[in-house]
Design a protein around this motif. Structure first.
Motif, PDB file in Angstrom:
ATOM      1  N   VAL A 128       0.864  -1.173   0.000  1.00  0.00           N
ATOM      2  CA  VAL A 128       0.000   0.000   0.000  1.00  0.00           C
ATOM      3  C   VAL A 128       0.907   1.231   0.000  1.00  0.00           C
ATOM      4  O   VAL A 128       1.747   1.387   0.891  1.00  0.00           O
ATOM      5  CB  VAL A 128      -0.928   0.013   1.238  1.00  0.00           C
ATOM      6  N   PRO A 129       0.770   2.092  -1.010  1.00  0.00           N
ATOM      7  CA  PRO A 129       1.637   3.276  -1.081  1.00  0.00           C
ATOM      8  C   PRO A 129       1.437   4.184   0.125  1.00  0.00           C
ATOM      9  O   PRO A 129       0.351   4.256   0.700  1.00  0.00           O
ATOM     10  CB  PRO A 129       1.185   3.971  -2.364  1.00  0.00           C
ATOM     11  N   GLU A 130       2.482   4.930   0.453  1.00  0.00           N
ATOM     12  CA  GLU A 130       2.422   5.788   1.634  1.00  0.00           C
ATOM     13  C   GLU A 130       1.786   7.147   1.385  1.00  0.00           C
ATOM     14  O   GLU A 130       1.404   7.825   2.324  1.00  0.00           O
ATOM     15  CB  GLU A 130       3.814   5.984   2.228  1.00  0.00           C
ATOM     16  N   ASN A 131       1.664   7.559   0.120  1.00  0.00           N
ATOM     17  CA  ASN A 131       1.072   8.881  -0.116  1.00  0.00           C
ATOM     18  C   ASN A 131      -0.267   8.768  -0.825  1.00  0.00           C
ATOM     19  O   ASN A 131      -0.552   7.793  -1.515  1.00  0.00           O
ATOM     20  CB  ASN A 131       2.042   9.813  -0.858  1.00  0.00           C
ATOM     21  N   ARG A 132      -1.068   9.795  -0.637  1.00  0.00           N
ATOM     22  CA  ARG A 132      -2.452   9.798  -1.107  1.00  0.00           C
ATOM     23  C   ARG A 132      -2.560   9.645  -2.627  1.00  0.00           C
ATOM     24  O   ARG A 132      -3.367   8.859  -3.117  1.00  0.00           O
ATOM     25  CB  ARG A 132      -3.128  11.084  -0.652  1.00  0.00           C
ATOM     26  N   LEU A 133      -1.768  10.411  -3.395  1.00  0.00           N
ATOM     27  CA  LEU A 133      -1.853  10.348  -4.849  1.00  0.00           C
ATOM     28  C   LEU A 133      -1.521   8.942  -5.356  1.00  0.00           C
ATOM     29  O   LEU A 133      -2.215   8.411  -6.232  1.00  0.00           O
ATOM     30  CB  LEU A 133      -0.919  11.373  -5.502  1.00  0.00           C
ATOM     31  N   ALA A 134      -0.507   8.331  -4.789  1.00  0.00           N
ATOM     32  CA  ALA A 134      -0.135   6.974  -5.212  1.00  0.00           C
ATOM     33  C   ALA A 134      -1.240   5.973  -4.887  1.00  0.00           C
ATOM     34  O   ALA A 134      -1.513   5.067  -5.673  1.00  0.00           O
ATOM     35  CB  ALA A 134       1.182   6.558  -4.560  1.00  0.00           C
ATOM     36  N   ARG A 135      -1.879   6.125  -3.722  1.00  0.00           N
ATOM     37  CA  ARG A 135      -2.998   5.238  -3.372  1.00  0.00           C
ATOM     38  C   ARG A 135      -4.178   5.459  -4.314  1.00  0.00           C
ATOM     39  O   ARG A 135      -4.810   4.496  -4.761  1.00  0.00           O
ATOM     40  CB  ARG A 135      -3.423   5.445  -1.919  1.00  0.00           C
ATOM     41  N   GLU A 136      -4.480   6.713  -4.620  1.00  0.00           N
ATOM     42  CA  GLU A 136      -5.572   7.014  -5.551  1.00  0.00           C
ATOM     43  C   GLU A 136      -5.280   6.413  -6.924  1.00  0.00           C
ATOM     44  O   GLU A 136      -6.172   5.859  -7.562  1.00  0.00           O
ATOM     45  CB  GLU A 136      -5.780   8.523  -5.662  1.00  0.00           C
ATOM     46  N   PHE A 137      -4.029   6.529  -7.371  1.00  0.00           N
ATOM     47  CA  PHE A 137      -3.658   5.973  -8.667  1.00  0.00           C
ATOM     48  C   PHE A 137      -3.777   4.455  -8.667  1.00  0.00           C
ATOM     49  O   PHE A 137      -4.350   3.875  -9.595  1.00  0.00           O
ATOM     50  CB  PHE A 137      -2.224   6.382  -9.045  1.00  0.00           C
ATOM     51  N   ARG A 138      -3.265   3.815  -7.637  1.00  0.00           N
ATOM     52  CA  ARG A 138      -3.352   2.350  -7.550  1.00  0.00           C
ATOM     53  C   ARG A 138      -4.807   1.899  -7.574  1.00  0.00           C
ATOM     54  O   ARG A 138      -5.168   0.961  -8.290  1.00  0.00           O
ATOM     55  CB  ARG A 138      -2.666   1.866  -6.266  1.00  0.00           C
ATOM     56  N   ASP A 139      -5.659   2.577  -6.814  1.00  0.00           N
ATOM     57  CA  ASP A 139      -7.073   2.219  -6.766  1.00  0.00           C
ATOM     58  C   ASP A 139      -7.753   2.470  -8.120  1.00  0.00           C
ATOM     59  O   ASP A 139      -8.552   1.645  -8.583  1.00  0.00           O
ATOM     60  CB  ASP A 139      -7.788   3.003  -5.667  1.00  0.00           C
ATOM     61  N   ALA A 140      -7.441   3.602  -8.755  1.00  0.00           N
ATOM     62  CA  ALA A 140      -8.024   3.914 -10.061  1.00  0.00           C
ATOM     63  C   ALA A 140      -7.591   2.884 -11.103  1.00  0.00           C
ATOM     64  O   ALA A 140      -8.410   2.418 -11.909  1.00  0.00           O
ATOM     65  CB  ALA A 140      -7.623   5.324 -10.496  1.00  0.00           C
ATOM     66  N   ALA A 141      -6.319   2.515 -11.088  1.00  0.00           N
ATOM     67  CA  ALA A 141      -5.825   1.510 -12.036  1.00  0.00           C
ATOM     68  C   ALA A 141      -6.533   0.176 -11.817  1.00  0.00           C
ATOM     69  O   ALA A 141      -6.909  -0.496 -12.784  1.00  0.00           O
ATOM     70  CB  ALA A 141      -4.312   1.341 -11.900  1.00  0.00           C
ATOM     71  N   GLY A 142      -6.730  -0.198 -10.579  1.00  0.00           N
ATOM     72  CA  GLY A 142      -7.442  -1.444 -10.288  1.00  0.00           C
ATOM     73  C   GLY A 142      -8.864  -1.425 -10.820  1.00  0.00           C
ATOM     74  O   GLY A 142      -9.325  -2.406 -11.423  1.00  0.00           O
ATOM     75  N   LEU A 143      -9.565  -0.310 -10.624  1.00  0.00           N
ATOM     76  CA  LEU A 143     -10.939  -0.207 -11.123  1.00  0.00           C
ATOM     77  C   LEU A 143     -10.979  -0.198 -12.655  1.00  0.00           C
ATOM     78  O   LEU A 143     -11.785  -0.907 -13.262  1.00  0.00           O
ATOM     79  CB  LEU A 143     -11.613   1.047 -10.575  1.00  0.00           C
ATOM     80  N   LEU A 144     -10.119   0.602 -13.285  1.00  0.00           N
ATOM     81  CA  LEU A 144     -10.084   0.653 -14.743  1.00  0.00           C
ATOM     82  C   LEU A 144      -9.772  -0.730 -15.317  1.00  0.00           C
ATOM     83  O   LEU A 144     -10.417  -1.176 -16.278  1.00  0.00           O
ATOM     84  CB  LEU A 144      -9.053   1.679 -15.219  1.00  0.00           C
ATOM     85  N   ASN A 145      -8.825  -1.431 -14.729  1.00  0.00           N
ATOM     86  CA  ASN A 145      -8.492  -2.785 -15.191  1.00  0.00           C
ATOM     87  C   ASN A 145      -9.686  -3.725 -15.054  1.00  0.00           C
ATOM     88  O   ASN A 145      -9.940  -4.549 -15.931  1.00  0.00           O
ATOM     89  CB  ASN A 145      -7.286  -3.337 -14.431  1.00  0.00           C
ATOM     90  N   GLN A 146     -10.431  -3.605 -13.967  1.00  0.00           N
ATOM     91  CA  GLN A 146     -11.623  -4.440 -13.789  1.00  0.00           C
ATOM     92  C   GLN A 146     -12.667  -4.150 -14.858  1.00  0.00           C
ATOM     93  O   GLN A 146     -13.284  -5.070 -15.396  1.00  0.00           O
ATOM     94  CB  GLN A 146     -12.234  -4.201 -12.409  1.00  0.00           C
ATOM     95  N   TRP A 147     -12.866  -2.873 -15.161  1.00  0.00           N
ATOM     96  CA  TRP A 147     -13.860  -2.500 -16.178  1.00  0.00           C
ATOM     97  C   TRP A 147     -13.496  -3.075 -17.535  1.00  0.00           C
ATOM     98  O   TRP A 147     -14.339  -3.631 -18.231  1.00  0.00           O
ATOM     99  CB  TRP A 147     -13.988  -0.990 -16.285  1.00  0.00           C
ATOM    100  N   VAL A 148     -12.222  -2.932 -17.919  1.00  0.00           N
ATOM    101  CA  VAL A 148     -11.795  -3.424 -19.230  1.00  0.00           C
ATOM    102  C   VAL A 148     -11.816  -4.950 -19.242  1.00  0.00           C
ATOM    103  O   VAL A 148     -12.252  -5.564 -20.218  1.00  0.00           O
ATOM    104  CB  VAL A 148     -10.410  -2.865 -19.618  1.00  0.00           C
ATOM    105  N   ALA A 149     -11.394  -5.586 -18.163  1.00  0.00           N
ATOM    106  CA  ALA A 149     -11.417  -7.055 -18.094  1.00  0.00           C
ATOM    107  C   ALA A 149     -12.841  -7.588 -18.223  1.00  0.00           C
ATOM    108  O   ALA A 149     -13.074  -8.600 -18.888  1.00  0.00           O
ATOM    109  CB  ALA A 149     -10.785  -7.536 -16.793  1.00  0.00           C
ATOM    110  N   ALA A 150     -13.808  -6.906 -17.602  1.00  0.00           N
ATOM    111  CA  ALA A 150     -15.201  -7.344 -17.689  1.00  0.00           C
ATOM    112  C   ALA A 150     -15.722  -7.225 -19.122  1.00  0.00           C
ATOM    113  O   ALA A 150     -16.516  -8.055 -19.566  1.00  0.00           O
ATOM    114  CB  ALA A 150     -16.077  -6.519 -16.743  1.00  0.00           C
ATOM    115  N   ALA A 151     -15.259  -6.227 -19.861  1.00  0.00           N
ATOM    116  CA  ALA A 151     -15.699  -6.022 -21.239  1.00  0.00           C
ATOM    117  C   ALA A 151     -14.945  -6.902 -22.234  1.00  0.00           C
ATOM    118  O   ALA A 151     -15.406  -7.095 -23.359  1.00  0.00           O
ATOM    119  CB  ALA A 151     -15.519  -4.551 -21.634  1.00  0.00           C
TER     120      ALA A 151
END
Length: 167
Positions: A128-151
């Motif tokens: 888990v990244p220590e800074n907010r922007l890195a955590r937001e990016f990791r979470d956004a990448a995970g969601l975007l990957n899920q959306w594309v994988a589902a499609a």
């Protein structure tokens, strides 16, 4: 009917090589939609390495932000988008609404006449990244990957240069 394929993996896992080969299997010449931007010499070298690896069977289309537009203008040939993670970086650092852009991308996929292969980084297996922007990016990448994988009709995980079929 179009085909959407997602190739994911960690850094230097071989995902780009796997995705390039898969795209060329779908037809030649193929279009390489590059989302990277070179802001420093190290990134310039990475981009040059990717370009040198590709031969005359590739048509390069650079587009750091308007991925839906790039898919529209390149439709008709197999496309490789390398990569979703850099596209997301460009959106987030540019202050764009990445969720709206991601939803627009998913909505555009069924409209494609030619196959689209996406490369993305798997970021969820790390610390888990220590800074907010890195955590937001990791979470956004995970969601975007899920959306594309589902499609996607196919999802491949690259590990040590080997493709593992997930879907």
């Amino acid at each position: 009917m179009t085909r959407t394929i997602l190739v994911t993996g960690g850094a230097r896992s071989g995902k780009s090589h796997i995705a390039e080969a898969r795209t060329l299997d779908l037809g030649r010449p193929a279009v390489y939609i590059a989302t990277a931007q070179a802001f420093d010499s190290e990134m310039e070298a990475r981009i040059a390495e990717h370009q040198a690896r590709r031969g005359p069977e590739w048509i390069t289309h650079s587009e750091p932000l308007d991925l839906v537009g790039a898919l529209r203008v390149t439709d008709g040939r197999p496309r490789l988008v390398d990569c979703l993670t850099l596209w997301l970086t460009n959106l987030m650092l540019g202050g764009h609404d990445w969720r709206a852009a991601g939803r627009a991308l998913i909505a555009a996929l069924p409209e494609q006449r030619a196959p689209v292969v996406f490369v993305t980084n798997e970021l969820g297996a790390g610390i888990v990244p220590e800074n907010r922007l890195a955590r937001e990016f990791r979470d956004a990448a995970g969601l975007l990957n899920q959306w594309v994988a589902a499609a996607a009709e196919e999802v491949t995980l690259a590990v040590c240069g080997l493709p593992l079929k997930v879907k």
